[in-house]
Design a protein around this motif. Sequence first.
Motif, PDB file in Angstrom:
ATOM      1  N   GLN A  41       0.820  -1.205   0.000  1.00 43.94           N
ATOM      2  CA  GLN A  41       0.000   0.000   0.000  1.00 43.94           C
ATOM      3  C   GLN A  41       0.857   1.259   0.000  1.00 43.94           C
ATOM      4  OE1 GLN A  41      -1.553  -1.437   3.616  1.00 43.94           O
ATOM      5  NE2 GLN A  41      -3.562  -1.974   2.796  1.00 43.94           N
ATOM      6  N   LEU A  58      -5.012   6.151  -1.919  1.00 43.62           N
ATOM      7  CA  LEU A  58      -4.369   4.873  -1.609  1.00 43.62           C
ATOM      8  C   LEU A  58      -4.218   4.062  -2.888  1.00 43.62           C
ATOM      9  CD1 LEU A  58      -3.520   2.544   0.415  1.00 43.62           C
ATOM     10  CD2 LEU A  58      -5.914   1.828   0.300  1.00 43.62           C
ATOM     11  N   GLN A 114      -3.056   0.283  -3.910  1.00 46.09           N
ATOM     12  CA  GLN A 114      -2.828  -1.008  -3.255  1.00 46.09           C
ATOM     13  C   GLN A 114      -2.791  -2.147  -4.264  1.00 46.09           C
ATOM     14  OE1 GLN A 114      -4.823  -2.050   0.528  1.00 46.09           O
ATOM     15  NE2 GLN A 114      -5.735  -3.774  -0.562  1.00 46.09           N
TER      16      GLN A 114
END
Length: 232
Positions: free
Chosen positions: A175, A201, A203
């Motif tokens: 992440q 984010l 990921q």
Amino acid sequence: MEAAYITIHNKIKDDIDLGIWKIGQRLPSERDLADDFGVSRMTLRQAITLLVEEGVLTRKVGSGTYVASTRVQEKMRGTTSFTEIIQLQGKIPSSKLLSYTKTFPNEKERQMLQLDAKESIIRMERVRYADDLPVVYEVASIPERLIKTFKKEDVTNHFFKTMTDNGYRIGKSHQTIFARLANDKVSKLLQIGKKQAILALRQVSYLEDGQAFEYVNSQYVGDRFEFYLENN
């Protein structure tokens, strides 16, 4: 020496984490709290203002200051689905599917998902909610060969559970979190002000055998969601 308002800020936040102050509970007046901590109302107000800015507390005009009930926490350890995170917070998760397309990956998707040039992906665009409040806008990319036998609704509504129900064993995730400004589209979808700061984010999630099965770009409303680290 730590500033007095920081000490008060930390104490109130710790009490909330310990459940001494419950979600949605009204705090005593600033005057009473200042007396309890033995500080001026100005110092107390600094601590309260900081907690409001962090989304820990919320002010209601004419009513008082309350423990916020809209923020969701994600522990940055292991790989957990959004649905599980929301349910663990005692909230009801839901999603609005904006698009679901079989396509060829772009260069970044090929790199993150370790794909051959001719492999296709499913790219889905969603807004995720907690108790009907929009929390995150996300674009997820999944190798099509992994899910081609799955029903569309099973992928869009509870993807991680569908993977495990079909024998896949989910492993680690990588992440990256950074701040950015919401564009007009994201602002509208998440019901926030234009150019408001958000948490982004990126990921990549892997199966236990090391195979990447999802690459997702998410944009979270900062005062409705927080990430925290836990070390063993």
